[in-house]
Design a protein around this motif. Structure first.
Motif, mmCIF file in Angstrom:
data_model
loop_
_atom_site.group_PDB
_atom_site.id
_atom_site.type_symbol
_atom_site.label_atom_id
_atom_site.label_comp_id
_atom_site.label_asym_id
_atom_site.label_seq_id
_atom_site.Cartn_x
_atom_site.Cartn_y
_atom_site.Cartn_z
ATOM 1 N N GLU A 140 0.828 -1.204 0.000
ATOM 2 C CA GLU A 140 0.000 0.000 0.000
ATOM 3 C C GLU A 140 0.863 1.256 0.000
ATOM 4 O O GLU A 140 2.060 1.222 0.320
ATOM 5 C CB GLU A 140 -0.927 -0.014 1.217
ATOM 6 N N ALA A 141 0.235 2.384 -0.333
ATOM 7 C CA ALA A 141 0.951 3.661 -0.424
ATOM 8 C C ALA A 141 1.544 4.088 0.906
ATOM 9 O O ALA A 141 2.552 4.804 0.947
ATOM 10 C CB ALA A 141 0.002 4.743 -0.957
ATOM 11 N N ASN A 142 0.934 3.642 2.005
ATOM 12 C CA ASN A 142 1.433 4.033 3.331
ATOM 13 C C ASN A 142 2.561 3.133 3.830
ATOM 14 O O ASN A 142 2.990 3.240 4.973
ATOM 15 C CB ASN A 142 0.293 4.038 4.343
ATOM 16 N N GLY A 143 3.018 2.228 2.966
ATOM 17 C CA GLY A 143 4.105 1.330 3.352
ATOM 18 C C GLY A 143 3.648 0.038 4.011
ATOM 19 O O GLY A 143 4.474 -0.837 4.271
ATOM 20 N N GLN A 144 2.364 -0.067 4.286
ATOM 21 C CA GLN A 144 1.821 -1.275 4.894
ATOM 22 C C GLN A 144 1.457 -2.298 3.811
ATOM 23 O O GLN A 144 1.410 -1.975 2.617
ATOM 24 C CB GLN A 144 0.576 -0.937 5.715
ATOM 25 N N SER A 145 1.203 -3.508 4.228
ATOM 26 C CA SER A 145 0.797 -4.561 3.302
ATOM 27 C C SER A 145 -0.666 -4.932 3.541
ATOM 28 O O SER A 145 -1.157 -4.889 4.673
ATOM 29 C CB SER A 145 1.659 -5.808 3.489
ATOM 30 N N SER A 146 -1.363 -5.277 2.475
ATOM 31 C CA SER A 146 -2.702 -5.833 2.583
ATOM 32 C C SER A 146 -2.709 -7.159 1.831
ATOM 33 O O SER A 146 -1.768 -7.471 1.096
ATOM 34 C CB SER A 146 -3.753 -4.876 2.011
ATOM 35 N N PHE A 147 -3.782 -7.921 2.010
ATOM 36 C CA PHE A 147 -3.811 -9.259 1.438
ATOM 37 C C PHE A 147 -5.151 -9.537 0.776
ATOM 38 O O PHE A 147 -6.167 -8.909 1.082
ATOM 39 C CB PHE A 147 -3.561 -10.307 2.534
ATOM 40 N N SER A 148 -5.128 -10.492 -0.127
ATOM 41 C CA SER A 148 -6.351 -10.970 -0.751
ATOM 42 C C SER A 148 -6.201 -12.466 -0.983
ATOM 43 O O SER A 148 -5.088 -12.989 -0.990
ATOM 44 C CB SER A 148 -6.622 -10.236 -2.069
ATOM 45 N N PHE A 149 -7.312 -13.156 -1.172
ATOM 46 C CA PHE A 149 -7.246 -14.599 -1.354
ATOM 47 C C PHE A 149 -8.392 -15.094 -2.235
ATOM 48 O O PHE A 149 -9.389 -14.401 -2.438
ATOM 49 C CB PHE A 149 -7.270 -15.326 -0.002
ATOM 50 N N THR A 150 -8.198 -16.299 -2.748
ATOM 51 C CA THR A 150 -9.224 -16.963 -3.547
ATOM 52 C C THR A 150 -9.338 -18.402 -3.095
ATOM 53 O O THR A 150 -8.398 -18.969 -2.516
ATOM 54 C CB THR A 150 -8.878 -16.909 -5.050
ATOM 55 N N GLN A 151 -10.496 -19.014 -3.345
ATOM 56 C CA GLN A 151 -10.714 -20.420 -3.029
ATOM 57 C C GLN A 151 -10.449 -21.256 -4.280
ATOM 58 O O GLN A 151 -10.772 -20.832 -5.392
ATOM 59 C CB GLN A 151 -12.157 -20.635 -2.567
ATOM 60 N N ILE A 152 -9.898 -22.440 -4.099
ATOM 61 C CA ILE A 152 -9.630 -23.325 -5.230
ATOM 62 C C ILE A 152 -10.791 -24.313 -5.381
ATOM 63 O O ILE A 152 -11.266 -24.889 -4.396
ATOM 64 C CB ILE A 152 -8.304 -24.081 -5.023
ATOM 65 N N THR A 153 -11.260 -24.488 -6.618
ATOM 66 C CA THR A 153 -12.375 -25.399 -6.881
ATOM 67 C C THR A 153 -11.960 -26.495 -7.862
ATOM 68 O O THR A 153 -11.063 -26.308 -8.685
ATOM 69 C CB THR A 153 -13.601 -24.661 -7.442
ATOM 70 N N ILE A 154 -12.652 -27.630 -7.769
ATOM 71 C CA ILE A 154 -12.410 -28.760 -8.664
ATOM 72 C C ILE A 154 -13.752 -29.297 -9.168
ATOM 73 O O ILE A 154 -14.810 -29.002 -8.609
ATOM 74 C CB ILE A 154 -11.636 -29.889 -7.960
ATOM 75 N N ASN A 155 -13.696 -30.099 -10.215
ATOM 76 C CA ASN A 155 -14.905 -30.688 -10.785
ATOM 77 C C ASN A 155 -15.561 -31.626 -9.771
ATOM 78 O O ASN A 155 -14.891 -32.382 -9.075
ATOM 79 C CB ASN A 155 -14.556 -31.459 -12.058
ATOM 80 N N ALA A 156 -16.904 -31.549 -9.701
ATOM 81 C CA ALA A 156 -17.643 -32.385 -8.742
ATOM 82 C C ALA A 156 -18.809 -33.104 -9.416
ATOM 83 O O ALA A 156 -19.784 -33.465 -8.753
ATOM 84 C CB ALA A 156 -18.144 -31.533 -7.589
ATOM 85 N N ASP A 157 -18.714 -33.330 -10.725
ATOM 86 C CA ASP A 157 -19.804 -33.998 -11.444
ATOM 87 C C ASP A 157 -20.154 -35.351 -10.838
ATOM 88 O O ASP A 157 -21.315 -35.767 -10.863
ATOM 89 C CB ASP A 157 -19.438 -34.190 -12.917
ATOM 90 N N GLN A 158 -19.160 -36.055 -10.281
ATOM 91 C CA GLN A 158 -19.387 -37.395 -9.749
ATOM 92 C C GLN A 158 -19.523 -37.424 -8.226
ATOM 93 O O GLN A 158 -19.611 -38.508 -7.645
ATOM 94 C CB GLN A 158 -18.233 -38.320 -10.187
ATOM 95 N N HIS A 159 -19.546 -36.258 -7.602
ATOM 96 C CA HIS A 159 -19.675 -36.238 -6.142
ATOM 97 C C HIS A 159 -21.158 -36.286 -5.780
ATOM 98 O O HIS A 159 -21.935 -35.422 -6.200
ATOM 99 C CB HIS A 159 -19.052 -34.955 -5.581
ATOM 100 N N PRO A 160 -21.608 -37.278 -4.999
ATOM 101 C CA PRO A 160 -23.040 -37.444 -4.737
ATOM 102 C C PRO A 160 -23.705 -36.316 -3.973
ATOM 103 O O PRO A 160 -24.933 -36.196 -4.007
ATOM 104 C CB PRO A 160 -23.100 -38.759 -3.943
#
Length: 242
Positions: A140-160
């Motif tokens: 960030e402009a003030n010298g601090q750090s910020s964070f972001s995240f994402t979730q990982i997904t997989i195919n679930a066609d065969q998951h009951p």
């Protein structure tokens, strides 16, 4: 594709996930795009630590004006190493845990979308859990750090269980729920190809699912609509009858 979940409670950061609480702020009871929520990584001593990050790999405030925005709340395992939004973090194995109580998906079995919540059981009881995620750091402009995240997904066609959600005809997807015994190995992994071995469907017999109430903001919208509805006056009969 999960776009909304219930993050873990603060007391669970240490008791359930054995992590140092470095979040510093409160988070909302439900997490939506760009909301701040806890995520867990390893520190330099390989201890688990929890910090706050924005739910979206590229938050809205990091997108230049006029640039079209694409959702980055979920990263498909099949393309995580190719898409610009995730590739650098994936190659650098910036892996994290996203702790939660449950997540939400739409169920169309009744003919229209119904909100359902899905979670995990431990010894027959509902328990908080963590899904596999990817994070990045922003200076960030003030010298601090910020964070972001994402979730990982997989195919679930065969998951009951997970194949019961999303619109009919759409590919079925699932978050990657990690077994507790894999938490530290996942966080410590420094090879993206080895990391792929962790991206598995969770056993359905260790999960629960049920219909859920509308999210608070939808409930408020519904109440607002109902409060503005005015009963139509009874129309008089053309023939003078009551």
């Amino acid at each position: 594709m999960c776009v909304n979940y219930t993050p873990t409670r603060r007391d669970q950061i240490s008791t359930k996930f054995s992590a140092l609480d470095q979040t510093g702020e409160e988070w909302r009871p439900e997490t939506w795009q760009d909301y701040q929520a806890p995520f867990i990584t390893h520190d330099e001593l390989r201890r688990r630590r929890a910090r706050l990050g924005a739910y979206s790999m590229i938050p809205k405030n990091k997108i230049a004006p006029g640039v079209k925005r694409f959702s980055t709340m979920n990263a498909r395992a099949e393309t995580i190493g190719e898409l610009t939004s995730y590739a650098k973090a994936w190659r650098s194995t910036q892996l994290c845990l996203i702790p939660m109580q449950n997540f939400f998906e739409p169920n169309y079995e009744g003919g229209k979308a119904e909100r359902w919540q899905i979670g995990v059981t431990d010894g027959g009881e509902r328990a908080d859990f963590a899904v596999a995620g990817l994070y990045r750091t922003w200076e960030e402009a003030n010298g601090q750090s910020s964070f972001s995240f994402t979730q990982i997904t997989i195919n679930a066609d065969q998951h009951p269980l997970m194949n019961r959600f999303q619109q009919p005809g759409d590919e079925k997807r699932s978050l990657v729920i990690l077994p507790e015994e894999d938490y530290d190995e996942w966080l410590a992994c420094r090879n993206p190809e080895i990391a792929r071995a962790f991206l598995q469907l969770y056993p359905p017999h260790k999960m629960w699912a049920q219909a859920a109430a509308l999210p608070p903001r939808k409930q408020a919208e519904q109440k607002a609509r109902e409060s503005t509805m005015v009963a139509m006056p009874k129309q008089a009969s053309l023939f003078g009858d009551d």
